[in-house]
Design an enzyme around this catalytic site. Structure first.
Site, mmCIF file in Angstrom:
data_model
loop_
_atom_site.group_PDB
_atom_site.id
_atom_site.type_symbol
_atom_site.label_atom_id
_atom_site.label_comp_id
_atom_site.label_asym_id
_atom_site.label_seq_id
_atom_site.Cartn_x
_atom_site.Cartn_y
_atom_site.Cartn_z
ATOM 1 N N TRP A 151 -4.421 -55.336 30.224
ATOM 2 C CA TRP A 151 -4.571 -54.198 30.919
ATOM 3 C C TRP A 151 -3.885 -54.021 32.118
ATOM 4 C CZ3 TRP A 151 -5.401 -50.916 27.412
ATOM 5 C CH2 TRP A 151 -6.082 -51.054 26.138
ATOM 6 N N ASP A 198 -9.996 -51.349 37.982
ATOM 7 C CA ASP A 198 -10.327 -51.028 36.821
ATOM 8 C C ASP A 198 -11.560 -51.844 36.054
ATOM 9 O OD1 ASP A 198 -10.550 -50.626 34.129
ATOM 10 O OD2 ASP A 198 -8.181 -51.126 33.379
ATOM 11 N N LYS A 251 -16.653 -48.645 26.734
ATOM 12 C CA LYS A 251 -16.855 -50.168 26.673
ATOM 13 C C LYS A 251 -18.275 -50.378 27.056
ATOM 14 C CE LYS A 251 -12.570 -50.510 25.845
ATOM 15 N NZ LYS A 251 -11.660 -50.795 26.635
HETATM 16 C C1 PLP Z 1 -10.227 -50.407 27.133
HETATM 17 C C2 PLP Z 1 -9.578 -50.630 28.330
HETATM 18 C C3 PLP Z 1 -8.632 -49.735 28.975
HETATM 19 C C4 PLP Z 1 -7.869 -48.475 28.180
HETATM 20 O O1 PLP Z 1 -9.103 -47.608 27.946
HETATM 21 P P1 PLP Z 1 -8.731 -46.366 27.017
HETATM 22 O O2 PLP Z 1 -9.846 -45.370 27.382
HETATM 23 O O3 PLP Z 1 -8.514 -46.616 25.753
HETATM 24 O O4 PLP Z 1 -7.330 -45.724 27.494
HETATM 25 C C5 PLP Z 1 -8.256 -49.925 30.136
HETATM 26 N N1 PLP Z 1 -8.558 -50.994 30.992
HETATM 27 C C6 PLP Z 1 -9.606 -51.892 30.283
HETATM 28 C C7 PLP Z 1 -9.991 -52.905 31.172
HETATM 29 C C8 PLP Z 1 -9.985 -51.557 29.164
HETATM 30 O O5 PLP Z 1 -10.794 -52.396 28.598
#
Ligand code: PLP
Length: 362
Positions: free
Chosen positions: A103, A173, A197
């Site tokens: 990511w 993030d 998540k």
């Molecule tokens: C799932 C995830 C993303 C991407 O998320 P989307 O909503 O599918 O764009 C980005 N960063 C992390 C750490 C993730 O787990």
């Protein structure tokens, strides 16, 4: 288990609290006397405005978000933020990225389109199985921000301590660890994440941003939807927001507040992860793939070391009612995602199953 639900170890979209799903089910045909469901409601209605206001207020209470931070609800998932962050925050046109997995790598690749990106540390040499020492990194004097992915969902790492940014703005993030433990918001310039998540349904990102980082003097070609000032000055309703996801996230915030907030979540999450890691550390068949100090509380990758055996175990878990344990192809093996809503009994049942499997297949 009630409703014939199974233990779902998906990395995202992921399991949600049953109590929240029940509340939503009860309100789906007629939300609190409005005569309609939240799916059918104008985002400009008083009823919906109250839903957004309460969601924001509850999130602020949960995370103790200081007054000088804005909370934005933005469509496009976490991925859209990979572009929004450099577009809004690059003033000098320079940013430092710490690349610890899939990511943060994607985020760095996207940011390169908009300016100079320095990868100041990476754990790529050992397939992102650890967090590099970030106590004294070569931060670029001109760096507008230092970027991290605080919990790498695929590789299963988390930062034991935040990097020393030497006074530069930290952008994190937190998609796969949002609300899993207390967080000192003032340590960051921006915290963001997709909600699917650890919070609610897919299609919504929450961005918590220090007010002075929201700029108006951007390149005029910046898409209006990617400008933080657009969302900040319109109360996250420049266009139709993801009303449904905001509503469900609001329910989850209330659920967390009722259950002791983030201090309580941290205790529960540590206990759950300990059950998994204690098993992996004592197992002869399975082992975790991440260095101990950097292990995630949320995403736990593990392998047997033999691809065929991994495939057999995944099939056996699925047949026994544990779903979505297949690891991401870049790590292989299995991955148990044990977010806030995964009950302790789910983790204990999985470990009991894996123990028995190990005995029977020794
Ligand atoms: C799932 C995830 C993303 C991407 O998320 P989307 O909503 O599918 O764009 C980005 N960063 C992390 C750490 C993730 O787990």
């Amino acid at each position: 288990m009630a409703y014939d639900r199974i233990f779902n170890f998906s990395a995202g979209p992921a399991t949600m609290p049953v109590e929240v799903l029940e509340e939503i089910a009860a309100e789906v045909l007629n939300y609190r006397g409005s005569g309609m469901s939240v799916m059918e409601m104008s985002h400009r209605s008083k009823v919906f405005q109250q839903i957004v206001d309460e969601a924001e207020a509850d999130l602020r209470e949960l995370m103790h978000i200081p007054e000088n931070y804005k909370v934005l609800f933005i469509q496009g998932g976490a991925t859209l933020q990979f572009s929004a962050i450099p577009l809004n925050l690059m003033k000098n046109g320079v940013a430092d990225y710490i690349v610890t997995g899939a990511w943060s790598k994607k985020a760095a690749t996207e940011a390169k389109k908009y300016g100079k990106v320095n990868v100041i540390a990476t754990s790529e040499d050992r397939n992102y199985s650890y967090i590099p020492d970030c106590s004294d990194l070569p931060i670029d004097e001109d760096a507008d921000y230092v970027y991290i992915c605080e919990n790498e969902t695929i590789h299963g790492t988390t930062y034991p301590v935040l990097p020393n940014t030497k006074g530069h703005v930290l952008v994190s993030d937190q998609s796969s660890m949002f609300l899993s433990k207390p967080c000192n918001v003032a340590d960051y310039g921006v915290i963001y994440g997709g909600v699917q998540k650890n919070i609610g349904p897919a299609g919504l990102a929450i961005v918590i941003i220090r007010e002075d980082l929201i700029r108006e003097d951007l390149d005029p070609k910046t898409p209006v939807y990617l400008r933080y000032d657009t969302h900040a000055s319109n109360g996250s309703m420049y266009n139709t927001p993801n009303c449904w996801a905001i509503y469900v996230c609001g329910k989850v915030f209330k659920h967390l507040l009722k259950n002791g907030g983030l201090e309580s979540m941290a205790k529960i999450n540590e206990a759950k992860a300990k059950v998994m890691y204690d098993f992996l550390d004592s197992s002869k068949l399975f082992h975790g793939t991440v260095d101990r100090r950097d292990r995630s509380l949320m995403n736990i990758p593990f392998v047997t070391g033999d691809k065929d055996k991994d495939v057999a175990v995944i099939a056996a878990t699925k047949a026994a009612g544990f779903d979505n344990l297949k690891g991401h192809k870049s790590v292989g093996g299995l991955r148990a995602s044990i977010y806030n809503a995964m009950p302790q009994e789910g983790v204990e049942a999985l470990v009991a199953f894996l123990k028995k499997y190990e005995e029977e297949n020794a």
